[in-house]
Design an enzyme around this catalytic site. Structure first.
Site, short mmCIF file in Angstrom:
data_model
loop_
_atom_site.label_atom_id
_atom_site.label_comp_id
_atom_site.label_asym_id
_atom_site.label_seq_id
_atom_site.Cartn_x
_atom_site.Cartn_y
_atom_site.Cartn_z
N ARG A 181 -4.48 4.63 21.46
CA ARG A 181 -4.62 3.19 21.19
C ARG A 181 -3.35 2.67 20.53
NH1 ARG A 181 -5.35 2.83 15.68
NH2 ARG A 181 -5.66 0.59 15.60
N ALA A 182 -3.14 1.36 20.67
CA ALA A 182 -1.98 0.74 20.02
C ALA A 182 -2.29 0.58 18.55
CB ALA A 182 -1.71 -0.62 20.65
N ASP B 173 -3.35 6.27 -2.90
CA ASP B 173 -2.19 5.67 -2.22
C ASP B 173 -1.56 4.62 -3.15
OD1 ASP B 173 -3.98 3.58 -2.00
OD2 ASP B 173 -3.41 3.04 0.04
N GLY C 215 -2.39 -1.13 14.97
CA GLY C 215 -2.45 -2.54 14.58
C GLY C 215 -1.42 -2.85 13.51
N ARG D 85 -0.84 5.29 18.93
CA ARG D 85 -1.31 6.52 18.26
C ARG D 85 -2.11 7.36 19.25
NH1 ARG D 85 -0.01 5.48 13.10
NH2 ARG D 85 -0.56 3.45 12.22
N SER E 29 0.80 -1.23 0.00
CA SER E 29 0.00 0.00 0.00
C SER E 29 0.84 1.28 0.00
CB SER E 29 -0.94 -0.07 1.21
OG SER E 29 -1.81 1.01 1.23
N ALA F 33 -11.06 8.16 8.02
CA ALA F 33 -10.67 9.55 7.74
C ALA F 33 -9.54 9.60 6.70
CB ALA F 33 -10.25 10.23 9.04
N ASN F 34 -8.71 8.54 6.67
CA ASN F 34 -7.58 8.53 5.74
C ASN F 34 -7.98 8.28 4.28
OD1 ASN F 34 -8.02 5.75 5.45
ND2 ASN F 34 -6.63 5.24 7.11
C1 GN1 Z 1 -5.21 6.07 12.23
C2 GN1 Z 1 -5.07 5.34 10.97
O1 GN1 Z 1 -5.14 5.94 9.89
N1 GN1 Z 1 -4.89 4.01 11.05
C3 GN1 Z 1 -4.73 3.16 9.87
C4 GN1 Z 1 -3.69 2.09 10.12
O2 GN1 Z 1 -4.12 1.31 11.23
P1 GN1 Z 1 -3.43 1.33 12.66
O3 GN1 Z 1 -4.05 0.16 13.37
O4 GN1 Z 1 -3.78 2.65 13.26
O5 GN1 Z 1 -1.95 1.22 12.45
O6 GN1 Z 1 -3.58 1.25 8.98
C5 GN1 Z 1 -4.78 0.53 8.67
C6 GN1 Z 1 -4.48 -0.39 7.49
O7 GN1 Z 1 -4.11 0.32 6.36
C7 GN1 Z 1 -5.91 1.51 8.37
O8 GN1 Z 1 -7.08 0.79 8.14
C8 GN1 Z 1 -6.07 2.47 9.55
O9 GN1 Z 1 -7.00 3.46 9.25
MG MG Z 2 -3.84 1.09 0.42
#
Ligand code: GN1
Ligand code: MG
Length: 560
Positions: A511-512, A288, A514, A520, A68, A385-386
């Protein structure tokens, strides 16, 4: 159980031995890491896909090789279930365990246990079926060899679909599995994908003209060739089509993939891709690296940057579909809902509930959670949101939209646009190309410039930061709070609450991650000044706690 299948796997595994690295985990984005550590994981994924296909009576399973928005030295691999959805959670754990087998014998035994436990028929006449694709990363070609070694050992019939976007692979899996059904999803080919979404786009645009051009940053990834192909199927600007100007389409040089460009860069830095010099108010979008996310943005005079992120796309789509449903006389029969995560801006949530008067559901992070929640609405709009998201039409809503009898030209128009949307929007997963067309259709119909789109509500100032901690696994959230409250480390949530209460319209959660080895912290408040100060305080609380637990762990180790 088929001894030959397991014997073959045991033998072939020796060519893809697990490297001596930390445990692999199938997480929200599948497996993702440095590309040179992924061969054994890809062998595992090939095996898992074959077993899953057998469990699903020979339906096709998809494998996508991509990392990605990461840089080119990383890669990743994930599995797609028969209807184009993400792999079922139980199988994530199976994939994790199998990927960590240390010897060929362990691998064989574990695979044998899965076959026995799930009663998978490996002796019958059904052959497993798998299709796979990869993004533009150079390591993809090598990793495919590990996948096909496992597919060969399991007697799987497979298709190499070449270089595709992630959502295209999801589309293909569903199309292949519904080919002979009463409701085929689409033609099983890359061209079929372009034909389906471009003809639906033309149907949606038959009543409107686009309002100016859109500049699309393709992150130097697979979105570039895919968008170029799609454009060939779209009506040209001279015939009422939208003018799409492509930027960052260098897929020959892996160095530039996602480098200072792409949706993740734009969203997280809140700046345009480097080297972008668009005119004020020019509509811009960034994809992306595997084209499943999109964000829009523009600069005002004086280069003031304005982001139109996933929250904005969700609210735009929900309000437009709501208007169409009403115009079509279906508002009593079709209920629309929006699904967000805790990272959605509080102003967006308020706008949906109070402005659009729609229901909002908040789920934990990760598209799979949003997707499942969206399936519970007649029309479920979900976006992180992303910029990762889509709109789901339930079978009931789909039928109503396609069988309703219009009673006036106005109703006919609304129905035709709605019918187009059901075909143009990817129903399997968030899709940057289909979402690009969706936004373009809506802006044309609403006669919105980016400025008008932005003015629907005002975002609360916000910040998202990453804190490196001794052990992210120490951070556990309270279930049922959509990750907005910490259960552990004990007492930390109370400290955060006391700090956050000092600011106006404030909200903050920890939160941690993933996908990364970090925690974060997201916060928002009435002014940027308040957000900045609150984030520093909360970051310090987290870091202090992390230091304490690291010190405690070191002491325990010394004593042990
Ligand atoms: C705050 C944030 O944007 N977190 C992202 C990120 O996850 P985290 O669990 O926050 O690392 O990567 C994920 C997979 O691409 C996406 O689904 C998610 O939205
Ligand atoms: Mg992607």
């Amino acid at each position: 159980m088929s001894t030959s299948l397991l014997g073959n796997l045991e033998l072939a595994w020796r060519g893809f031995e697990r490297p001596d690295v930390k445990p692999f985990v199938y997480g929200t984005a599948g497996f993702r890491m440095k590309e040179d550590q992924l061969d054994s994981v890809c062998f595992t994924v090939g095996t898992i896909a074959a077993l899953r296909s057998l469990q699903k009576k020979g339906q096709a399973i998809g494998i996508m090789i991509t990392a990605s928005h990461n840089r080119a030295e990383d890669n990743g691999v994930k599995i797609v279930d028969p209807m184009g959805e993400m792999l079922e959670t139980d199988w994530e754990a199976i994939a994790t365990s199998l990927s960590n087998a240390k010897t060929a014998l362990d691998f064989k035994n574990f695979a044998g246990d899965v076959i026995d436990r799930l009663n998978i028929d490996v002796k019958g006449t059904i052959k497993p079926r798998v299709i796979f694709a990869r993004d533009t990363r150079p390591s993809g070609e090598r990793l495919i060899k590990a996948v096909t070694a496992a597919l060969g050992s399991t007697g799987t019939k497979y298709d190499d679909c070449g270089i595709l976007t992630t959502p295209q692979l999801h589309y293909l899996v569903r199309s292949l599995n519904t080919q002979n059904s009463s409701n085929p999803y689409g033609e099983f080919s890359e061209d079929g994908y372009y034909k389906k979404i471009s003809s639906a786009f033309a149907a949606c645009m038959q009543y409107q003209k686009p309002n100016g051009s859109v500049v699309v940053d393709c992150a130097n990834g697979v979105g570039a060739p895919a968008l170029k192909k799609l454009i060939k199927y779209l009506p040209p600007p001279s015939e009422g089509g939208v003018e799409i100007k492509i930027k960052n389409d260098d897929i020959k040089n892996p160095e530039v993939l996602n480098k200072a460009c792409g949706a993740d860069h734009v969203k997280s830095t809140q700046t345009p891709p480097s080297g972008f010099d668009s005119k004020p108010y020019q509509r811009c979008a960034s994809l992306d690296g595997d084209a499943d996310r999109i964000v829009y943005y523009f600069c005002e005079e004086g280069a003031m940057f304005r982001l139109l992120d996933g929250d904005r796309i969700a609210t735009l789509a929900a309000s437009f579909i709501g208007e169409l449903v009403q115009q079509a006389g279906l508002s009593e029969k079709i209920k629309i809902g929006i699904v967000q995560t805790a990272y959605a801006n509080g102003a967006a949530t308020k706008y949906v509930e109070q402005g659009l008067k729609l229901e909002v559901k908040v789920t934990p992070t990760g598209v799979k959670h949003l997707h499942h929640a969206a399936e519970r609405f007649d029309v479920g709009v979900y976006f992180e949101a992303n910029g990762h998201g889509t709109v789901l039409f339930s079978p009931k809503a789909y039928k109503r939209i396609h069988t309703a009898e219009p009673e006036s030209p106005r109703q006919l128009e609304a129905l035709n646009v709605l019918r187009g949307l059901t075909e143009m929007i990817n129903q399997t997963v968030g899709d940057a190309l289909s979402d690009l067309l969706l936004v373009e259709v809506i802006l044309a119909h609403k006669h919105f410039t980016v400025k008008e789109w932005l003015s629907t509500y005002t975002d609360l100032p916000n910040k998202l930061i990453k804190v490196l901690v001794a052990s992210k696994d120490d951070y556990k959230t309270v279930s049922g709070t959509a990750e907005r409250k910490l259960a552990e480390p004990k007492g930390l949530q109370e400290q955060i609450d006391a700090e956050v209460a000092k600011y106006n319209e404030s909200r903050c959660f920890v939160r941690a991650s993933g996908t990364e080895n970090a925690v974060r912290v997201y916060g928002e408040a009435a002014s940027s000044h308040e957000v900045d100060s609150m984030m520093v305080m909360v970051r310090d609380l987290v870091q202090y706690r992390s230091g304490e637990s690291a010190a405690a762990a070191a002491t325990a180790q010394q004593q042990g």
